[in-house]
Design a protein around this motif. Structure first.
Motif, PDB file in Angstrom:
ATOM      1  N   GLU A  51      -3.665  22.750  12.001  1.00  0.00           N
ATOM      2  CA  GLU A  51      -5.122  22.677  11.828  1.00  0.00           C
ATOM      3  C   GLU A  51      -5.547  21.247  11.572  1.00  0.00           C
ATOM      4  O   GLU A  51      -6.585  20.817  12.020  1.00  0.00           O
ATOM      5  N   LYS A  52      -4.738  20.540  10.819  1.00  0.00           N
ATOM      6  CA  LYS A  52      -5.106  19.163  10.507  1.00  0.00           C
ATOM      7  C   LYS A  52      -3.848  18.359  10.221  1.00  0.00           C
ATOM      8  O   LYS A  52      -2.969  18.803   9.490  1.00  0.00           O
ATOM      9  N   PHE A  53      -3.788  17.211  10.830  1.00  0.00           N
ATOM     10  CA  PHE A  53      -2.724  16.288  10.454  1.00  0.00           C
ATOM     11  C   PHE A  53      -3.316  14.896  10.527  1.00  0.00           C
ATOM     12  O   PHE A  53      -3.609  14.396  11.598  1.00  0.00           O
ATOM     13  N   SER A  54      -3.530  14.298   9.362  1.00  0.00           N
ATOM     14  CA  SER A  54      -4.182  12.991   9.379  1.00  0.00           C
ATOM     15  C   SER A  54      -3.570  12.087   8.335  1.00  0.00           C
ATOM     16  O   SER A  54      -2.833  12.527   7.452  1.00  0.00           O
ATOM     17  N   PHE A  55      -3.875  10.805   8.452  1.00  0.00           N
ATOM     18  CA  PHE A  55      -3.399   9.821   7.487  1.00  0.00           C
ATOM     19  C   PHE A  55      -4.592   9.194   6.782  1.00  0.00           C
ATOM     20  O   PHE A  55      -5.678   9.084   7.355  1.00  0.00           O
ATOM     21  N   GLY A  56      -4.387   8.786   5.563  1.00  0.00           N
ATOM     22  CA  GLY A  56      -5.448   8.092   4.833  1.00  0.00           C
ATOM     23  C   GLY A  56      -6.473   9.053   4.266  1.00  0.00           C
ATOM     24  O   GLY A  56      -6.313  10.273   4.330  1.00  0.00           O
ATOM     25  N   ASP A  57      -7.540   8.478   3.695  1.00  0.00           N
ATOM     26  CA  ASP A  57      -8.600   9.322   3.139  1.00  0.00           C
ATOM     27  C   ASP A  57      -9.262  10.084   4.267  1.00  0.00           C
ATOM     28  O   ASP A  57      -9.420   9.572   5.365  1.00  0.00           O
ATOM     29  N   SER A  58      -9.672  11.313   3.954  1.00  0.00           N
ATOM     30  CA  SER A  58     -10.282  12.101   5.023  1.00  0.00           C
ATOM     31  C   SER A  58     -11.681  11.567   5.292  1.00  0.00           C
ATOM     32  O   SER A  58     -12.420  11.231   4.379  1.00  0.00           O
ATOM     33  N   VAL A  59     -12.010  11.445   6.551  1.00  0.00           N
ATOM     34  CA  VAL A  59     -13.306  10.933   6.961  1.00  0.00           C
ATOM     35  C   VAL A  59     -13.969  11.998   7.815  1.00  0.00           C
ATOM     36  O   VAL A  59     -13.359  12.537   8.725  1.00  0.00           O
ATOM     37  N   ASN A  60     -15.212  12.306   7.477  1.00  0.00           N
ATOM     38  CA  ASN A  60     -15.916  13.310   8.268  1.00  0.00           C
ATOM     39  C   ASN A  60     -16.046  12.861   9.710  1.00  0.00           C
ATOM     40  O   ASN A  60     -16.394  11.718   9.978  1.00  0.00           O
ATOM     41  N   GLY A  61     -15.778  13.781  10.609  1.00  0.00           N
ATOM     42  CA  GLY A  61     -16.043  13.479  12.004  1.00  0.00           C
ATOM     43  C   GLY A  61     -14.881  12.894  12.760  1.00  0.00           C
ATOM     44  O   GLY A  61     -14.931  12.810  13.970  1.00  0.00           O
ATOM     45  N   ILE A  62     -13.829  12.492  12.074  1.00  0.00           N
ATOM     46  CA  ILE A  62     -12.678  11.993  12.826  1.00  0.00           C
ATOM     47  C   ILE A  62     -11.899  13.180  13.377  1.00  0.00           C
ATOM     48  O   ILE A  62     -11.650  14.156  12.670  1.00  0.00           O
ATOM     49  N   VAL A  63     -11.550  13.102  14.635  1.00  0.00           N
ATOM     50  CA  VAL A  63     -10.755  14.146  15.254  1.00  0.00           C
ATOM     51  C   VAL A  63      -9.387  13.559  15.542  1.00  0.00           C
ATOM     52  O   VAL A  63      -9.267  12.588  16.260  1.00  0.00           O
ATOM     53  N   ASN A  64      -8.368  14.138  14.957  1.00  0.00           N
ATOM     54  CA  ASN A  64      -7.020  13.602  15.156  1.00  0.00           C
ATOM     55  C   ASN A  64      -6.345  14.295  16.325  1.00  0.00           C
ATOM     56  O   ASN A  64      -6.610  15.460  16.599  1.00  0.00           O
ATOM     57  N   PRO A  65      -5.442  13.558  17.003  1.00  0.00           N
ATOM     58  CA  PRO A  65      -4.842  14.117  18.218  1.00  0.00           C
ATOM     59  C   PRO A  65      -4.094  15.420  17.986  1.00  0.00           C
ATOM     60  O   PRO A  65      -4.040  16.255  18.870  1.00  0.00           O
ATOM     61  N   LEU A  66      -3.521  15.608  16.803  1.00  0.00           N
ATOM     62  CA  LEU A  66      -2.722  16.822  16.591  1.00  0.00           C
ATOM     63  C   LEU A  66      -3.557  18.010  16.117  1.00  0.00           C
ATOM     64  O   LEU A  66      -3.052  19.124  16.054  1.00  0.00           O
ATOM     65  N   GLY A 102       0.784  -1.231   0.000  1.00  0.00           N
ATOM     66  CA  GLY A 102       0.000   0.000   0.000  1.00  0.00           C
ATOM     67  C   GLY A 102       0.808   1.269   0.000  1.00  0.00           C
ATOM     68  O   GLY A 102       2.025   1.296   0.203  1.00  0.00           O
ATOM     69  N   LYS A 103       0.085   2.331  -0.274  1.00  0.00           N
ATOM     70  CA  LYS A 103       0.619   3.678  -0.140  1.00  0.00           C
ATOM     71  C   LYS A 103      -0.080   4.310   1.061  1.00  0.00           C
ATOM     72  O   LYS A 103      -1.172   3.911   1.442  1.00  0.00           O
ATOM     73  N   LEU A 104       0.553   5.294   1.625  1.00  0.00           N
ATOM     74  CA  LEU A 104      -0.019   5.972   2.782  1.00  0.00           C
ATOM     75  C   LEU A 104      -0.156   7.453   2.443  1.00  0.00           C
ATOM     76  O   LEU A 104       0.802   8.081   1.991  1.00  0.00           O
ATOM     77  N   LYS A 105      -1.362   7.962   2.635  1.00  0.00           N
ATOM     78  CA  LYS A 105      -1.582   9.371   2.328  1.00  0.00           C
ATOM     79  C   LYS A 105      -1.436  10.182   3.611  1.00  0.00           C
ATOM     80  O   LYS A 105      -2.008   9.811   4.637  1.00  0.00           O
ATOM     81  N   ILE A 106      -0.673  11.241   3.554  1.00  0.00           N
ATOM     82  CA  ILE A 106      -0.553  12.136   4.713  1.00  0.00           C
ATOM     83  C   ILE A 106      -1.219  13.452   4.356  1.00  0.00           C
ATOM     84  O   ILE A 106      -0.879  14.061   3.337  1.00  0.00           O
ATOM     85  N   ASN A 107      -2.185  13.857   5.145  1.00  0.00           N
ATOM     86  CA  ASN A 107      -2.866  15.127   4.896  1.00  0.00           C
ATOM     87  C   ASN A 107      -2.372  16.152   5.908  1.00  0.00           C
ATOM     88  O   ASN A 107      -2.426  15.905   7.108  1.00  0.00           O
ATOM     89  N   ILE A 108      -1.887  17.239   5.389  1.00  0.00           N
ATOM     90  CA  ILE A 108      -1.243  18.233   6.254  1.00  0.00           C
ATOM     91  C   ILE A 108      -1.890  19.596   6.054  1.00  0.00           C
ATOM     92  O   ILE A 108      -2.226  19.967   4.928  1.00  0.00           O
ATOM     93  N   ASP A 109      -2.103  20.297   7.149  1.00  0.00           N
ATOM     94  CA  ASP A 109      -2.519  21.694   7.066  1.00  0.00           C
ATOM     95  C   ASP A 109      -1.999  22.389   8.308  1.00  0.00           C
ATOM     96  O   ASP A 109      -2.553  22.233   9.390  1.00  0.00           O
ATOM     97  N   LEU A 110      -0.895  23.089   8.181  1.00  0.00           N
ATOM     98  CA  LEU A 110      -0.341  23.773   9.350  1.00  0.00           C
ATOM     99  C   LEU A 110       0.273  25.104   8.951  1.00  0.00           C
ATOM    100  O   LEU A 110       0.574  25.346   7.787  1.00  0.00           O
ATOM    101  N   THR A 111       0.433  25.936   9.947  1.00  0.00           N
ATOM    102  CA  THR A 111       0.967  27.277   9.719  1.00  0.00           C
ATOM    103  C   THR A 111       2.216  27.469  10.572  1.00  0.00           C
ATOM    104  O   THR A 111       2.188  27.168  11.765  1.00  0.00           O
ATOM    105  N   VAL A 112       3.276  27.930   9.938  1.00  0.00           N
ATOM    106  CA  VAL A 112       4.534  28.166  10.647  1.00  0.00           C
ATOM    107  C   VAL A 112       4.801  29.663  10.648  1.00  0.00           C
ATOM    108  O   VAL A 112       4.515  30.344   9.660  1.00  0.00           O
ATOM    109  N   ALA A 113       5.364  30.153  11.731  1.00  0.00           N
ATOM    110  CA  ALA A 113       5.562  31.604  11.853  1.00  0.00           C
ATOM    111  C   ALA A 113       6.827  32.082  11.139  1.00  0.00           C
ATOM    112  O   ALA A 113       7.612  32.852  11.672  1.00  0.00           O
TER     113      ALA A 113
END
Ligand SMILES: *[C@@H]1O[C@H](CO)[C@@H](O)[C@H](O)[C@H]1NC(C)=O
Ligand SMILES: *[C@@H]1O[C@H](CO)[C@@H](O)[C@H](O)[C@H]1NC(C)=O
Ligand SMILES: *[C@@H]1O[C@H](CO)[C@@H](O)[C@H](O)[C@H]1NC(C)=O
Ligand SMILES: *[C@@H]1O[C@H](CO)[C@@H](O)[C@H](O)[C@H]1NC(C)=O
Length: 401
Positions: A225-240, A75-86
């Motif tokens: 704002e968001k850091f998750s793996f795999g396809d995005s699923v509504n309602g999942i809250v990730n620890p980061l 498999g492949k692993l998708k990493i979804n990233i959304d963050l802001t750096v100063a």
């Protein structure tokens, strides 16, 4: 021959008759009492309530968890990233490296937009909701599966994502939003943001060219704002989601503040397969994360490269979550158990209370009764015993009859 058959058949019929578990009792031999009737009504009401609750229980579903070795090895692993750096986008580079040593450009590109680190009031409100949800999940971890697939209330506002800035600032942008998805190999790896753009280095890996970045420009304060793996699923809250780290001015601010800070996140990614009625068939990933941070100061022995490093590793076990109805046969068995059991137990209780009342009445009770039992006439005793056998102790005192 035929006579033999007839005899056999008669005998068989007799055996079957003897097996009858529902012998007919003549109505004359039955005696109904007021106490028995009262108890019966209570019993019916009780049975009715129990049956209703059983039906309600049957119509609900329960979640079942089990574990399995993760067998998807190509498999492949998708990493979804959304963050802001100063830091401004020109100063930083963001990319992923994994254990295969593959060229990072094969994983895809992240978008980098210049923006402002400070949030507008609406954005701040949204960000605080995310933090609250996360805080709640961390303290009430057992509620995860109940909250995770919900699409109402707090979660629905969470799903809409970070709102746009209401007012455009005319200042110079001071931050960089890094967002998008990378498709990496399903092996251990790390995602990092450090100073300077990266260039590939032979034979493997790459280097970040940080010579052009001035010391005073380092500031790896960030907001995820968001850091998750795999396809995005509504309602999942990730620890980061909702993570915010802001470095404060260090004590070494003369002549200039130098903010060499290293943030490290260590993650264990757990493949999760969900089969529920609400969420449908979902294959996703959860993760556990540990956060470390420290100031880099080589003269103090704290070595390293300033930046944000997210190291992830995959768990070998996959969690499967399934939503199930209670089996229908068990439902039938429980129904029969309720009806039969309540009848039997209430009958016994009725019998015992009757016996107790009888004993109390005989011992301390009314004299006439005691005399009767002392010298009974033969006929009296016969009717008395008969009645006893058939009706059992009744709550009505005997001497009334
Ligand atoms: C660094 O880690 C400490 C504790 O480990 C934590 O209190 C602090 O908020 C973290 N962030 C920064 C920017 O110091
Ligand atoms: C880094 O940037 C943030 C946001 O602009 C700011 O609050 C913080 O003071 C800065 N840190 C240092 C050490 O300058
Ligand atoms: C490291 O620490 C020394 C004192 O121990 C201090 O003089 C120096 O400015 C520090 N360097 C940085 C980059 O903070
Ligand atoms: C109670 O049960 C016992 C045992 O079955 C029976 O002998 C007795 O007659 C019963 N008593 C009444 C009042 O039904």
């Amino acid at each position: 021959m035929r006579r033999m058959n007839v005899v056999n058949r008669k005998q068989a019929l007799k055996v079957v008759k003897e097996l009858d578990a529902f012998p007919k009792v003549l109505d004359d031999c039955k005696e109904t009492t007021a106490s028995g009737g009262g108890v019966s009504i209570l019993v019916f009401v009780f049975i009715f309530i129990l049956i209703i609750s059983e039906i309600i229980y049957q119509s609900t579903t329960s979640l079942k968890f089990d574990y399995q070795v993760d067998t998807g090895f190509d498999g492949k692993l998708k990493i979804n990233i959304d963050l802001t750096v100063a830091m401004r986008c020109g100063l930083i580079g963001a990319d992923a490296l994994d254990a295969t040593g593959q060229d990072t450009h094969g994983f895809g590109e992240l978008s980098m937009d210049d923006t402002y680190f400070e949030l507008t009031p609406k954005q701040l409100e949204y960000f605080q909701i995310v933090q609250e949800v996360n805080e709640y999940l961390r303290s009430e971890y057992h509620a995860l599966q109940d909250l995770m697939w919900l699409s109402t209330g707090i979660i629905s506002s969470y799903r809409r994502g970070m709102p746009k800035r209401e007012v455009e600032s005319n200042k110079q942008p001071d931050a960089c939003r890094v967002h998008g998805s990378l498709e990496v190999n399903k092996v251990a790896g790390n995602f990092h943001i450090t100073a300077g753009k990266s260039i590939p280095v032979f034979p493997r890996g790459h280097a970040h060219i940080s010579m052009m970045v001035h010391e005073s420009e380092y500031n790896f304060s960030h907001r995820i704002e968001k850091f998750s793996f795999g396809d995005s699923v509504n309602g999942i809250v990730n620890p980061l989601d909702g993570e915010e780290q802001i470095t404060t001015d260090s004590e070494y601010c003369y002549p200039q503040c130098i903010d060499y800070h290293l943030f490290q996140y260590f993650m264990k990614v757990v493949p999760t397969e969900v089969r529920t009625y609400r969420a449908g068939n979902v294959n996703t990933y959860q993760y556990a994360v540990t956060e470390r941070n420290r100031t880099i100061n080589h003269s103090q022995g704290s070595h390293g490269i300033p930046g944000i490093f997210i190291k992830y590793d995959l768990n070998a076990l996959k969690i499967r979550i399934r939503e199930q109805h209670q089996p229908f046969l068990q439902f039938l068995v429980r129904l029969c158990g309720i009806v039969g059991g309540v009848f039997a137990v209430s009958g016994m209780l009725h019998n015992w209370t009757g016996t107790v009342v009888d004993i109390v009445c005989c011992r301390y009770g009314i004299g006439t009764k005691a005399q009767h039992s002392k010298e009974p006439s033969p006929t009296m005793s016969l009717t008395e015993t008969n009645q006893d056998v058939i009706t059992g102790p009744s709550l009505i005192p005997r001497d009334n009859s």
